[in-house]
Design an enzyme around this catalytic site. Structure first.
Site, PDB file in Angstrom:
ATOM      1  N   ASP A 157       0.837  -1.195   0.000  1.00 49.17           N
ATOM      2  CA  ASP A 157       0.000   0.000   0.000  1.00 49.17           C
ATOM      3  C   ASP A 157       0.876   1.250   0.000  1.00 49.17           C
ATOM      4  O   ASP A 157       0.639   2.208  -0.744  1.00 49.17           O
ATOM      5  CB  ASP A 157      -0.902  -0.026   1.241  1.00 49.17           C
ATOM      6  CG  ASP A 157      -2.108   0.893   1.125  1.00 49.17           C
ATOM      7  OD1 ASP A 157      -2.444   1.323   0.003  1.00 49.17           O
ATOM      8  OD2 ASP A 157      -2.728   1.181   2.162  1.00 49.17           O
ATOM      9  N   HIS A 209      -4.255   2.889  -7.141  1.00 51.78           N
ATOM     10  CA  HIS A 209      -5.434   2.515  -6.349  1.00 51.78           C
ATOM     11  C   HIS A 209      -6.659   2.286  -7.231  1.00 51.78           C
ATOM     12  O   HIS A 209      -7.510   1.449  -6.904  1.00 51.78           O
ATOM     13  CB  HIS A 209      -5.720   3.570  -5.286  1.00 51.78           C
ATOM     14  CG  HIS A 209      -4.998   3.320  -4.007  1.00 51.78           C
ATOM     15  ND1 HIS A 209      -3.669   3.638  -3.835  1.00 51.78           N
ATOM     16  CD2 HIS A 209      -5.397   2.742  -2.830  1.00 51.78           C
ATOM     17  CE1 HIS A 209      -3.289   3.286  -2.613  1.00 51.78           C
ATOM     18  NE2 HIS A 209      -4.312   2.730  -1.987  1.00 51.78           N
ATOM     19  N   HIS A 222      -6.256  -1.171  -8.438  1.00 48.56           N
ATOM     20  CA  HIS A 222      -6.637  -2.056  -7.331  1.00 48.56           C
ATOM     21  C   HIS A 222      -8.152  -2.252  -7.304  1.00 48.56           C
ATOM     22  O   HIS A 222      -8.653  -3.371  -7.172  1.00 48.56           O
ATOM     23  CB  HIS A 222      -6.182  -1.468  -5.995  1.00 48.56           C
ATOM     24  CG  HIS A 222      -6.962  -1.962  -4.819  1.00 48.56           C
ATOM     25  ND1 HIS A 222      -8.175  -1.397  -4.428  1.00 48.56           N
ATOM     26  CD2 HIS A 222      -6.741  -2.986  -3.945  1.00 48.56           C
ATOM     27  CE1 HIS A 222      -8.656  -2.053  -3.390  1.00 48.56           C
ATOM     28  NE2 HIS A 222      -7.803  -3.009  -3.066  1.00 48.56           N
ATOM     29  N   HIS A 250      -5.446  -5.758   0.504  1.00 46.87           N
ATOM     30  CA  HIS A 250      -5.499  -4.483  -0.217  1.00 46.87           C
ATOM     31  C   HIS A 250      -4.129  -4.094  -0.785  1.00 46.87           C
ATOM     32  O   HIS A 250      -3.989  -3.796  -1.970  1.00 46.87           O
ATOM     33  CB  HIS A 250      -6.009  -3.404   0.747  1.00 46.87           C
ATOM     34  CG  HIS A 250      -5.907  -2.008   0.241  1.00 46.87           C
ATOM     35  ND1 HIS A 250      -6.847  -1.442  -0.598  1.00 46.87           N
ATOM     36  CD2 HIS A 250      -4.974  -1.042   0.460  1.00 46.87           C
ATOM     37  CE1 HIS A 250      -6.505  -0.196  -0.875  1.00 46.87           C
ATOM     38  NE2 HIS A 250      -5.382   0.071  -0.244  1.00 46.87           N
TER      39      HIS A 250
END
Length: 363
Positions: free
Chosen positions: A171, A254, A257, A271
């Site tokens: 992350d 992101h 993602h 995540h």
């Protein structure tokens, strides 16, 4: 447009800091509503009660039901009101953080976040992600302020599964590259303004810290011990990445993602694992220098983050699925549009396949 940086009111991190919690929260109130899982309460209750021993404070422990839903938030708000508590403390992982922040917001009281893992940069943020009782995404709750205090006991984090720390590194890995894209495009960040030089500097420091201490931290946490490298990575995963993403902005990594969450094969991933591959795809989209791409791939290989579709659990590549990922990542309200150039779903589709092929070359 204003430049804005936001952050938690106070950030405290260190070995054994949980035993000092009373000293850090005594200025916030005197009646504490503590939300944690049943196991989290068992693991932390003795240290917390010892910290408050001899002090004129009330402690109410309440087990979290497992989902950050409106019903759970309402239930906890009712409990807090019955107890007449004036501070919320959330102990655990992401969904507990988000629940604690939401409860404090609705009750109009301060909130303290105590992470027991360093798997994401959520602890410091002014955001709660709300789900249904069944775990389906419902809405984002944008909060008017960040937590009043984030307290991280590194000895507790070091005992968590190593994969969680590595996921946090994934992350955090995207923070600098997404911040750089937002600075280049002049995007409005989650803080409501454009990036400050301070936030961007923290984003770069986050990346540099990962490269310097990521592998050393992983080796230490395999043995469940907090070293200086572990301290540095906890700070990078939690604070540097937290301020970096919120006040410098999110971009392609992101958004990609979010696209991969639509594929069933990826549901077993954390995540940060999906975000790490998204960062690699973003670099391909940008046509970044090969030296930079190789640096990211080498880091991912060192610590065990995905660099191919196979690593994401996609054993057989279906072009329609990849296009679906690309299409979702380019959704109207997603952060792909913070990139400094126009990005189409066809661009993302191509970059995913190219990133996958690059990753294969290093396996």
């Amino acid at each position: 447009m204003s430049r804005i940086i936001i952050s938690t009111g106070k950030y405290v991190q260190g070995n054994g800091e949980l035993k000092n919690i009373s000293n850090y929260v005594e200025n916030l109130g005197d009646s504490f509503f503590i939300i944690a899982s049943e196991n989290g309460i068992k693991r932390t209750r003795d240290a917390i009660e010892e910290s408050f021993k001899g002090k004129d404070s009330l402690l109410a422990f309440e087990a979290f039901n497992g989902e950050c839903s409106k019903n759970e938030i309402d239930r906890l708000c009712k409990k807090l009101k019955e107890n007449k508590n004036n501070v919320v403390i959330g102990i655990g992982g992401g969904k507990i953080f988000d629940t604690a922040k939401a409860v404090a917001y609705y009750a109009k009281v301060p909130v303290v976040i105590v992470p027991t893992i360093a798997a994401t940069d959520a602890p410091c943020s002014a955001l709660s992600v709300i789900y249904t009782d069944e775990g389906v995404f419902s809405e984002y709750l944008a909060l008017p302020k960040n937590p009043d205090l984030v307290l991280v006991d590194s000895s507790i984090v070091a005992k968590a599964p190593v994969r969680l720390l590595v996921s946090g590194m994934g992350d955090a890995l995207a923070t600098y590259f997404e911040a750089r894209a937002c600075v280049r495009s002049g995007a409005v960040t989650m803080s409501g303004g454009k990036a400050t030089k301070a936030a961007f500097a923290l984003s770069k420091l986050c990346y540099d810290t990962l490269l310097e201490d990521g592998l050393k931290a992983k080796m230490a946490v395999i043995n469940k011990v907090p070293t200086k490298a572990v301290e540095n990575i906890i700070e990078a995963n939690t604070y540097l990445s937290g301020v970096g993403f919120e006040s410098s902005g999110l971009a392609a990594a992101h958004a990609i993602h979010n696209g991969f969450t639509a594929l069933e094969e990826c549901h077993g991933l954390y995540h940060g694992e999906k975000v790490a591959f998204g960062a690699l795809v973003q670099l391909v989209l940008e046509n970044s220098p090969m030296e930079e791409i190789e640096e990211v791939i080498d880091f991912c290989l060192q610590v065990g983050l995905p660099i191919t579709l196979n690593d994401l659990g996609i054993k057989k590549v279906n072009n329609e699925d990849i296009m679906k990922v690309a299409e979702i990542s380019c959704a109207e309200n997603d952060t792909m549009h913070n990139m400094p150039f126009e990005v189409t779903k066809e661009d993302v589709y191509s970059a995913i396949l190219a990133a996958d092929e690059l990753g294969k070359q290093y396996k």
